[in-house]
Design an enzyme around this catalytic site. Structure first.
Site, PDB file in Angstrom:
ATOM      1  N   LYS A  31       1.207  19.329  -2.500  1.00 24.95           N
ATOM      2  CA  LYS A  31       0.574  19.076  -4.503  1.00 24.95           C
ATOM      3  C   LYS A  31       1.873  18.734  -4.752  1.00 24.95           C
ATOM      4  O   LYS A  31       2.626  19.121  -4.703  1.00 24.95           O
ATOM      5  CB  LYS A  31       0.169  20.193  -5.094  1.00 24.95           C
ATOM      6  CG  LYS A  31      -0.512  19.660  -6.610  1.00 24.95           C
ATOM      7  CD  LYS A  31      -1.379  20.729  -7.106  1.00 24.95           C
ATOM      8  CE  LYS A  31      -1.057  19.900  -7.863  1.00 24.95           C
ATOM      9  NZ  LYS A  31      -1.273  18.636  -9.021  1.00 24.95           N
ATOM     10  N   SER A 109      10.679  -4.393   2.314  1.00 23.96           N
ATOM     11  CA  SER A 109      10.235  -3.325   1.247  1.00 23.96           C
ATOM     12  C   SER A 109      10.710  -2.249   1.098  1.00 23.96           C
ATOM     13  O   SER A 109      10.430  -0.826   1.217  1.00 23.96           O
ATOM     14  CB  SER A 109       8.423  -3.365   0.789  1.00 23.96           C
ATOM     15  OG  SER A 109       8.579  -3.219   2.545  1.00 23.96           O
ATOM     16  N   ALA A 111      11.300   1.058  -0.479  1.00 22.11           N
ATOM     17  CA  ALA A 111      10.470   1.621  -1.168  1.00 22.11           C
ATOM     18  C   ALA A 111      11.077   1.851  -3.311  1.00 22.11           C
ATOM     19  O   ALA A 111      10.988   1.746  -4.109  1.00 22.11           O
ATOM     20  CB  ALA A 111       9.824   3.627  -1.517  1.00 22.11           C
ATOM     21  N   LYS A 161      11.460  -3.531  14.610  1.00 21.35           N
ATOM     22  CA  LYS A 161      12.175  -3.737  12.965  1.00 21.35           C
ATOM     23  C   LYS A 161      13.136  -2.527  13.548  1.00 21.35           C
ATOM     24  O   LYS A 161      14.239  -2.200  12.913  1.00 21.35           O
ATOM     25  CB  LYS A 161      12.049  -4.360  12.069  1.00 21.35           C
ATOM     26  CG  LYS A 161      11.556  -3.570  11.125  1.00 21.35           C
ATOM     27  CD  LYS A 161      12.331  -3.034   9.890  1.00 21.35           C
ATOM     28  CE  LYS A 161      10.821  -2.321   9.083  1.00 21.35           C
ATOM     29  NZ  LYS A 161      11.859  -1.581   8.017  1.00 21.35           N
ATOM     30  N   ARG A 225      16.917   4.020   6.582  1.00 20.76           N
ATOM     31  CA  ARG A 225      16.709   5.866   7.220  1.00 20.76           C
ATOM     32  C   ARG A 225      16.871   5.742   8.649  1.00 20.76           C
ATOM     33  O   ARG A 225      17.932   6.076   9.167  1.00 20.76           O
ATOM     34  CB  ARG A 225      15.782   6.428   7.061  1.00 20.76           C
ATOM     35  CG  ARG A 225      14.729   7.190   6.163  1.00 20.76           C
ATOM     36  CD  ARG A 225      14.468   6.836   4.599  1.00 20.76           C
ATOM     37  NE  ARG A 225      12.930   5.731   5.162  1.00 20.76           N
ATOM     38  CZ  ARG A 225      11.832   5.618   4.837  1.00 20.76           C
ATOM     39  NH1 ARG A 225      11.931   7.047   4.748  1.00 20.76           N
ATOM     40  NH2 ARG A 225      11.035   5.796   5.503  1.00 20.76           N
ATOM     41  N   ASN A 226      15.995   4.264   8.900  1.00 19.73           N
ATOM     42  CA  ASN A 226      16.669   3.950  10.369  1.00 19.73           C
ATOM     43  C   ASN A 226      17.956   3.781  10.914  1.00 19.73           C
ATOM     44  O   ASN A 226      18.984   3.688  11.737  1.00 19.73           O
ATOM     45  CB  ASN A 226      15.787   2.356  10.916  1.00 19.73           C
ATOM     46  CG  ASN A 226      13.735   3.788  11.276  1.00 19.73           C
ATOM     47  OD1 ASN A 226      13.744   4.549  12.159  1.00 19.73           O
ATOM     48  ND2 ASN A 226      13.093   2.988  10.281  1.00 19.73           N
TER      49      ASN A 226
HETATM   50  N1  NAI Z   1      10.244   3.814   2.762  1.00 19.13           N
HETATM   51  C1  NAI Z   1       9.914   2.667   2.515  1.00 19.13           C
HETATM   52  O1  NAI Z   1      11.274   2.146   1.956  1.00 19.13           O
HETATM   53  C2  NAI Z   1       9.207   2.235   3.046  1.00 19.13           C
HETATM   54  C3  NAI Z   1       8.340   2.832   4.140  1.00 19.13           C
HETATM   55  N2  NAI Z   1       7.427   2.291   4.781  1.00 19.13           N
HETATM   56  C4  NAI Z   1       6.290   3.269   5.528  1.00 19.13           C
HETATM   57  O2  NAI Z   1       5.600   4.199   4.860  1.00 19.13           O
HETATM   58  C5  NAI Z   1       5.463   4.799   5.774  1.00 19.13           C
HETATM   59  C6  NAI Z   1       5.515   5.995   4.518  1.00 19.13           C
HETATM   60  O3  NAI Z   1       6.868   6.310   4.902  1.00 19.13           O
HETATM   61  P1  NAI Z   1       7.574   6.888   4.143  1.00 19.13           P
HETATM   62  O4  NAI Z   1       7.050   7.386   2.686  1.00 19.13           O
HETATM   63  O5  NAI Z   1       9.025   6.267   3.760  1.00 19.13           O
HETATM   64  O6  NAI Z   1       7.637   8.051   4.263  1.00 19.13           O
HETATM   65  P2  NAI Z   1       8.321  10.062   3.429  1.00 19.13           P
HETATM   66  O7  NAI Z   1       9.232  10.845   4.706  1.00 19.13           O
HETATM   67  O8  NAI Z   1       8.836   9.933   2.334  1.00 19.13           O
HETATM   68  O9  NAI Z   1       6.432  10.254   3.911  1.00 19.13           O
HETATM   69  C7  NAI Z   1       5.958  10.481   4.818  1.00 19.13           C
HETATM   70  C8  NAI Z   1       4.229  11.041   4.038  1.00 19.13           C
HETATM   71  O10 NAI Z   1       4.181  11.248   5.392  1.00 19.13           O
HETATM   72  C9  NAI Z   1       3.240  12.186   5.474  1.00 19.13           C
HETATM   73  N3  NAI Z   1       2.603  13.101   6.700  1.00 19.13           N
HETATM   74  C10 NAI Z   1       3.851  13.552   7.309  1.00 19.13           C
HETATM   75  N4  NAI Z   1       3.288  13.553   8.663  1.00 19.13           N
HETATM   76  C11 NAI Z   1       2.047  14.290   8.112  1.00 19.13           C
HETATM   77  C12 NAI Z   1       0.258  14.627   8.749  1.00 19.13           C
HETATM   78  N5  NAI Z   1       0.770  15.376   9.884  1.00 19.13           N
HETATM   79  N6  NAI Z   1      -0.612  14.673   7.829  1.00 19.13           N
HETATM   80  C13 NAI Z   1      -0.671  13.931   6.714  1.00 19.13           C
HETATM   81  N7  NAI Z   1      -0.145  13.666   6.185  1.00 19.13           N
HETATM   82  C14 NAI Z   1       2.012  13.398   6.536  1.00 19.13           C
HETATM   83  C15 NAI Z   1       3.832  12.660   3.868  1.00 19.13           C
HETATM   84  O11 NAI Z   1       3.443  14.359   3.861  1.00 19.13           O
HETATM   85  C16 NAI Z   1       4.746  11.827   3.778  1.00 19.13           C
HETATM   86  O12 NAI Z   1       3.761  11.991   2.396  1.00 19.13           O
HETATM   87  C17 NAI Z   1       5.930   4.778   7.618  1.00 19.13           C
HETATM   88  O13 NAI Z   1       5.408   4.680   8.384  1.00 19.13           O
HETATM   89  C18 NAI Z   1       7.385   4.340   7.015  1.00 19.13           C
HETATM   90  O14 NAI Z   1       7.841   3.289   7.622  1.00 19.13           O
HETATM   91  C19 NAI Z   1       7.522   0.614   4.517  1.00 19.13           C
HETATM   92  C20 NAI Z   1       7.384   0.181   3.947  1.00 19.13           C
HETATM   93  C21 NAI Z   1       8.672   0.975   2.640  1.00 19.13           C
HETATM   94  O1  13P Z   2      10.601  -0.529   5.897  1.00 20.43           O
HETATM   95  C1  13P Z   2      11.524  -0.185   4.887  1.00 20.43           C
HETATM   96  C2  13P Z   2      11.530  -1.563   4.280  1.00 20.43           C
HETATM   97  O2  13P Z   2      10.918  -2.494   4.527  1.00 20.43           O
HETATM   98  C3  13P Z   2      12.201   1.241   5.094  1.00 20.43           C
HETATM   99  O3  13P Z   2      12.655   1.284   6.133  1.00 20.43           O
HETATM  100  P1  13P Z   2      12.970   2.377   7.004  1.00 20.43           P
HETATM  101  O4  13P Z   2      12.173   2.860   7.314  1.00 20.43           O
HETATM  102  O5  13P Z   2      14.262   2.318   7.586  1.00 20.43           O
HETATM  103  O6  13P Z   2      13.936   3.266   5.497  1.00 20.43           O
END
Ligand code: NAI
Ligand code: 13P
Length: 295
Positions: A31, A109, A111, A161, A225-226
């Site tokens: 939450k 993008s 975040a 990527k 992060r990567n």
């Molecule tokens: N952070 C960024 O700038 C961007 C991230 N993404 C993608 O978005 C996706 C989420 O990443 P972020 O939000 O950045 O990472 P984060 O680590 O901040 O969040 C991950 C999310 O996944 C959820 N999660 C993890 N394991 C889970 C499970 N077993 N069941 C349900 N929910 C679960 C977590 O609760 C959290 O809400 C990734 O695939 C990432 O590549 C795409 C574009 C930009």
């Molecule tokens: O996908 C993303 C930017 O487009 C975020 O990249 P990272 O997961 O490497 O932080």
């Protein structure tokens, strides 16, 4: 009304952005103190769903919620390839949802910048152009949406990527120089295109924002992060310590294994992904790896 599943960095950024245009709720396992935070049950009552959870969690999430999710219209915002089944996310989703109800969001993008309303360009890929159009109307003006029907290409671009970003971070951490990093990124683009085209993807996708755009962003910034995983691996930190410190998902760590498994089985030439795999999963010495690669 739209539901965002996942309140991590990306889910909360999408929620922030589209809430400026359309009534949106958000949910996640833990939450959060966010206005419009609702239970998963309530979130799954809406017709339009945006999923932004870690890619390796998606299969379990769909299996657990298959009855509630099966008739929904879904935009998948996660970037990765499942390394337990070695299946692309579209393949996994299509086991639960009709492909005409699926769309994929990708592109350069961070975040943080989306939360600052900074100009951003993304791609929505779907077999159903009307669905891509519908999802694109949810985004505010500062986010330009391109449409594509190349689902596999957009998926591979967004996932691959992250692996090249780890390699680029290693290059930086080894202090190999800008020439080496530029060469690595250029070869990384060729490699992800080669991998994607093997599965029918279009070269144009890898020349666009989902491919080159997201690669240039992620492989050149400590906001990634990567990239930070690679940087810290080169500095001798253990992967466990790096991931603990990150506190967020680094999808490339897990996608590397999926690409290695797929490429080995299908005989696809993926030298950069193979080196990253050996560093992460076979404990190959970092200093011996990328120099080989660039030699
Ligand atoms: N952070 C960024 O700038 C961007 C991230 N993404 C993608 O978005 C996706 C989420 O990443 P972020 O939000 O950045 O990472 P984060 O680590 O901040 O969040 C991950 C999310 O996944 C959820 N999660 C993890 N394991 C889970 C499970 N077993 N069941 C349900 N929910 C679960 C977590 O609760 C959290 O809400 C990734 O695939 C990432 O590549 C795409 C574009 C930009
Ligand atoms: O996908 C993303 C930017 O487009 C975020 O990249 P990272 O997961 O490497 O932080």
């Amino acid at each position: 009304m739209v539901s965002v599943i996942g309140a991590g960095a990306w889910g909360s950024a999408i929620f922030y952005a589209i809430s400026q245009k359309i009534e949106t709720v958000i949910t996640s396992r833990r939450k959060r103190n966010i206005e419009k935070f609702v239970s998963l049950e309530k979130a799954l009552k809406n017709e339009y769903i945006i999923i932004a959870i870690a890619s390796q969690s998606i299969k379990d999430f769909l299996e657990t919620n298959k009855e509630k999710i099966k008739d929904k219209k879904i935009l998948i915002a996660s970037k990765g390839i499942d390394n337990k089944t070695n299946k692309f996310l579209n393949e996994i989703f299509e086991e639960y949802v009709d492909r005409n109800n699926l769309a994929f969001l990708s592109g350069p993008s961070f975040a943080k910048e989306v939360k600052e309303n900074k100009p951003t360009a993304l791609v929505i890929a779907s077999q159903n152009e009307k669905l891509a159009d519908k999802f694109s109307t949810f985004f505010p003006k500062f986010i330009k949406i391109y449409k594509s029907n190349d689902v596999i290409g957009v998926e591979v671009a967004g996932a691959y990527k992250n692996v090249i970003a780890i390699a680029s971070g290693i290059c930086e951490g080894l202090n190999l120089g800008n020439n080496a990093k530029a060469a690595l990124i250029a070869r990384g683009l060729v490699e992800m295109d080669r991998f994607g085209e093997f599965f029918g993807a279009s070269k144009d996708t890898f020349l666009g924002v989902a491919g080159a755009g997201d690669l240039f962003l992620t492989a050149n910034s400590t906001m990634s992060r990567n990239y930070r995983v690679g940087l810290n691996l080169a500095k001798g930190k253990t992967l466990d310590d790096i991931l603990k410190e990150l506190k967020e998902v680094a999808e490339g760590v897990y996608t590397t294994k999926a690409i290695y498994n797929i490429a080995t089985k299908k005989g696809i030439y993926t030298p950069i992904a193979n080196e990253v795999y050996k560093i992460i999963y076979e404990r190959k010495k970092v200093k011996d790896s990328l120099r080989d690669l660039l030699s």
